[in-house]
Design a protein around this motif. Structure first.
Motif, short mmCIF file in Angstrom:
data_model
loop_
_atom_site.label_atom_id
_atom_site.label_comp_id
_atom_site.label_asym_id
_atom_site.label_seq_id
_atom_site.Cartn_x
_atom_site.Cartn_y
_atom_site.Cartn_z
N ASP A 172 0.80 -1.24 -0.09
CA ASP A 172 -0.33 0.25 -0.01
C ASP A 172 0.99 1.09 -0.28
O ASP A 172 1.32 1.32 0.81
N ALA A 173 0.89 2.09 -1.04
CA ALA A 173 1.87 3.07 -1.19
C ALA A 173 1.33 4.11 -0.07
O ALA A 173 2.31 5.26 0.19
N LYS A 174 0.06 4.06 0.77
CA LYS A 174 -0.11 5.14 1.84
C LYS A 174 1.00 4.98 2.83
O LYS A 174 1.26 5.73 3.67
N HIS A 176 3.91 3.78 2.94
CA HIS A 176 5.14 3.55 2.61
C HIS A 176 4.66 5.80 2.63
O HIS A 176 6.11 5.88 2.85
N SER A 177 3.84 6.08 2.08
CA SER A 177 3.99 8.05 1.97
C SER A 177 4.60 8.28 3.43
O SER A 177 5.05 9.39 3.69
#
Length: 195
Positions: A172-174, A176-177
């Protein structure tokens, strides 16, 4: 119970209570009956009876944690913080991964400066599969918003939580963001770009 629901929607609370009390006297012990009575009593600012209705639900099914959580939230909303704390702690004894109890207790321990309990509860919260990613990110938002005010140990701990979040939600990109945001605020641009 449909008729009482209609009466509640039309704000005819007295009549709705009469209908629900008659049903209860006839032996109906249904979750919805007590939930409706709880809501009516809350709207009438009759907090003692509102509390009693939730306690009746707990007696009917002591293993149903939703009712325990409702009681704990009721205590918290009515400034009975000691009872809210005790109830949430008891919930975790029965159901160690209860999301609402973990969130409440980690925030409570943070406010109380109980570092050990805060850290343990926060890690359980981040690693809890029953808590949605967005709720975990919102939880970490406190650390992001207050990052400049945190000491080095607190900063390291929030970065650790963000790393655990990224490990727990690797696709999930969130997740890592937010890890990148923490590294950026910690002035580690190299790690920020890799997150």
């Amino acid at each position: 119970l449909q008729y009482s629901y209609i009466l509640i929607k039309s704000e005819n609370y007295k009549k709705a209570l009469e209908v629900l009390n008659q049903a209860e006297k006839k032996g109906l012990t249904h979750e919805m009956l007590h939930l409706q009575k709880h809501q009516i009593y809350l709207r009438l600012n009759d907090f003692n009876n509102a509390e009693n209705e939730i306690k009746k639900l707990i007696i009917l099914d002591p293993t149903e944690m939703r009712h325990q959580v409702t009681l704990a939230e009721f205590y918290d909303n009515n400034l009975k913080k000691d009872l809210a704390l005790k109830t949430f702690q008891n919930i975790l004894l029965i159901e160690p991964s209860n999301p609402k109890a973990l969130i409440y207790l980690s925030n409570y321990y943070l406010k109380q400066n109980d570092t050990f309990a805060f850290k343990n509860t926060s890690i359980k919260l981040i690693e809890n599969k029953d808590i949605e990613l967005d709720s975990k990110i919102a939880y970490l938002g406190y650390g992001l918003m207050n990052f400049s005010k945190l000491d080095a140990s607190q900063k390291s701990f929030y970065i650790l939580l963000a790393e655990k979040l990224a490990d727990f939600h690797p696709n999930d990109a969130k997740s890592h963001s937010i890890l990148g945001d923490f590294h950026f605020l910690n002035e580690n641009n190299e790690k920020a770009s890799l997150a």
